[in-house]
Scaffold this active site. Structure first.
Site, short mmCIF file in Angstrom:
data_model
loop_
_atom_site.label_atom_id
_atom_site.label_comp_id
_atom_site.label_asym_id
_atom_site.label_seq_id
_atom_site.Cartn_x
_atom_site.Cartn_y
_atom_site.Cartn_z
N GLU A 45 0.84 -1.20 0.00
CA GLU A 45 0.00 0.00 0.00
C GLU A 45 0.88 1.26 0.00
O GLU A 45 1.91 1.31 0.66
CB GLU A 45 -0.90 0.02 1.24
CG GLU A 45 -2.02 -1.00 1.22
CD GLU A 45 -2.92 -0.89 2.44
OE1 GLU A 45 -2.78 0.09 3.20
OE2 GLU A 45 -3.76 -1.80 2.63
N ARG A 102 -3.49 4.78 -24.91
CA ARG A 102 -3.73 4.00 -26.12
C ARG A 102 -5.07 3.25 -26.07
O ARG A 102 -5.57 2.82 -27.11
CB ARG A 102 -2.57 3.02 -26.36
CG ARG A 102 -1.31 3.70 -26.85
CD ARG A 102 -0.12 2.76 -26.91
NE ARG A 102 0.44 2.52 -25.58
CZ ARG A 102 1.53 1.80 -25.36
NH1 ARG A 102 2.16 1.24 -26.39
NH2 ARG A 102 2.00 1.63 -24.14
N GLN A 103 -5.63 3.12 -24.88
CA GLN A 103 -6.94 2.48 -24.74
C GLN A 103 -8.02 3.57 -24.71
O GLN A 103 -8.69 3.79 -23.72
CB GLN A 103 -6.99 1.62 -23.48
CG GLN A 103 -5.96 0.49 -23.48
CD GLN A 103 -6.08 -0.39 -22.26
OE1 GLN A 103 -7.17 -0.82 -21.89
NE2 GLN A 103 -4.95 -0.68 -21.62
N LYS A 198 1.46 -0.31 -44.61
CA LYS A 198 1.57 -1.71 -44.20
C LYS A 198 0.20 -2.26 -43.81
O LYS A 198 -0.75 -1.52 -43.59
CB LYS A 198 2.51 -1.85 -43.01
CG LYS A 198 1.97 -1.22 -41.73
CD LYS A 198 2.80 -1.58 -40.53
CE LYS A 198 2.23 -0.90 -39.27
NZ LYS A 198 1.13 -1.64 -38.66
N THR A 229 7.66 -1.30 -27.71
CA THR A 229 8.42 -2.55 -27.85
C THR A 229 9.66 -2.41 -28.72
O THR A 229 10.53 -3.26 -28.70
CB THR A 229 7.53 -3.64 -28.46
OG1 THR A 229 7.17 -3.26 -29.81
CG2 THR A 229 6.26 -3.85 -27.64
#
EC number: 2.7.6.1
Length: 320
Positions: A45, A102-103, A198, A229
């Site tokens: 915590e 990104r979400q 692409k 990544t």
């Protein structure tokens, strides 16, 4: 002698995500970093203690929600709550890198919109303003019902490349979604753009790939907002070199660099990767070919403008 900001009602606090950036921001403004401690109980915590009075003050909390993302988000939420209960006049959260951005939509059935959830949590905790840089989806500003100042990192990147005086430059977007960002950099560098066309997932450049635009014997600058990544940099560089690019530089605002990213960039043919310090890079993520530029002057100016009720728009309008 360092400058001193005269108004003691402006306070800058740092949590654990990027203390070096926070210290640089405070030094640029001319204030000392606020005193607080961020600790953990044995079960994990988060415990925060503010060690000076903030009553009636305009407080700015610097915290990128970078790795470990959830830990840093909890630190931020708990700090906001502590400041609210300590009677701070305003609680301005400076989030150079906004995690979960990104979400930002439902790409498939039964998916959450986590960027909106994080915005709701920040507001509910008690924040009165958000300052960020290069949100992954600029429309995420609409997830908040409080003011959001989205600054842009492209002028910092473009100034660096201008000083290098590269010849025959082409700015390349790694996909169609990055064309606007590539065009902004290209306009500042007075260079043409090209696109890697692409098919497949965002992180991978494989299979059917075409280059839209002329890159043969050109110096290429591959631009993205986030490098995570490292796949898009490493495979993108290979594709560009195979199609005749003389040399490839890459740049982004947010160096997430997770997993095997450092190894991929080290082994790739990219000549230099230019990033900002919106995310702290530990020693193991620093390479000779990675150059990190500071965003502290930009954030310092934004904080002073917000505090002094001056317009912030000159800092995020992309003037050529």
């Amino acid at each position: 002698m360092a400058q001193t900001y005269e108004n003691s009602r402006l306070k800058v606090f740092s949590l654990n995500s990027n203390p070096d950036l926070a210290a640089e921001i405070a030094a640029n403004i001319g204030v000392k970093l606020g005193k607080c401690s961020v600790n953990q109980f044995s079960d994990g915590e988060v415990q925060i203690s503010i060690e000076e009075s903030v009553r009636g003050c305009d407080v700015f909390v610097v915290q990128s929600t970078s790795e470990p993302v959830n830990q840093h988000i909890m630190e931020l939420l708990i700090m906001i709550d502590a400041l609210k209960r300590a009677s701070a006049k305003t609680i301005n959260v400076v989030i150079p890198y906004y995690g979960y951005a990104r979400q930002d939509r439902k790409a498939r059935s039964r998916e959450p919109i986590t960027a909106k959830l994080i915005a709701d949590l920040i507001q509910k905790a008690g924040a009165t303003r958000v300052i960020s840089i290069d949100l992954h989806a600029p429309q995420a500003q609409g997830f908040f019902n409080i003011p959001v100042d989205q600054l842009i990192g492209i002028p910092i990147l473009s100034d660096y490349f201008e000083k290098k005086q590269l010849e025959d430059v082409v700015v390349v977007a790694p996909d169609h979604g990055s064309v606007k960002r590539a065009r902004q950099l290209a306009e500042r560098l007075k260079a043409p753009i090209a696109i890697i066309d692409k098919r497949g997932p965002r992180e991978y450049i494989a299979g059917e790939t075409n280059i839209v635009g002329n890159i043969e014997n050109k110096t290429v600058i591959l631009i993205d907002d986030i490098i995570d990544t490292g796949n898009r940099v490493s495979t993108g560089t290979n594709v560009l070199r195979q199609n005749g690019a003389k040399e490839v530089y890459a740049c982004c605002t947010h160096p997430v660099l997770s997993g095997m990213a450092i190894e991929k960039i080290k082994d790739s043919d990219v000549k230099e990767l230019v990033v900002t310090n919106s995310i702290y890079l530990p020693e193991e993520k620093r390479l000779d070919k990675i150059t990190q530029l500071t965003i502290a002057p930009l954030l310092s100016e934004a904080i002073i403008r917000v505090f002094e009720y001056q317009p912030v728009s000159p800092l995020f309008e992309d003037h050529n």
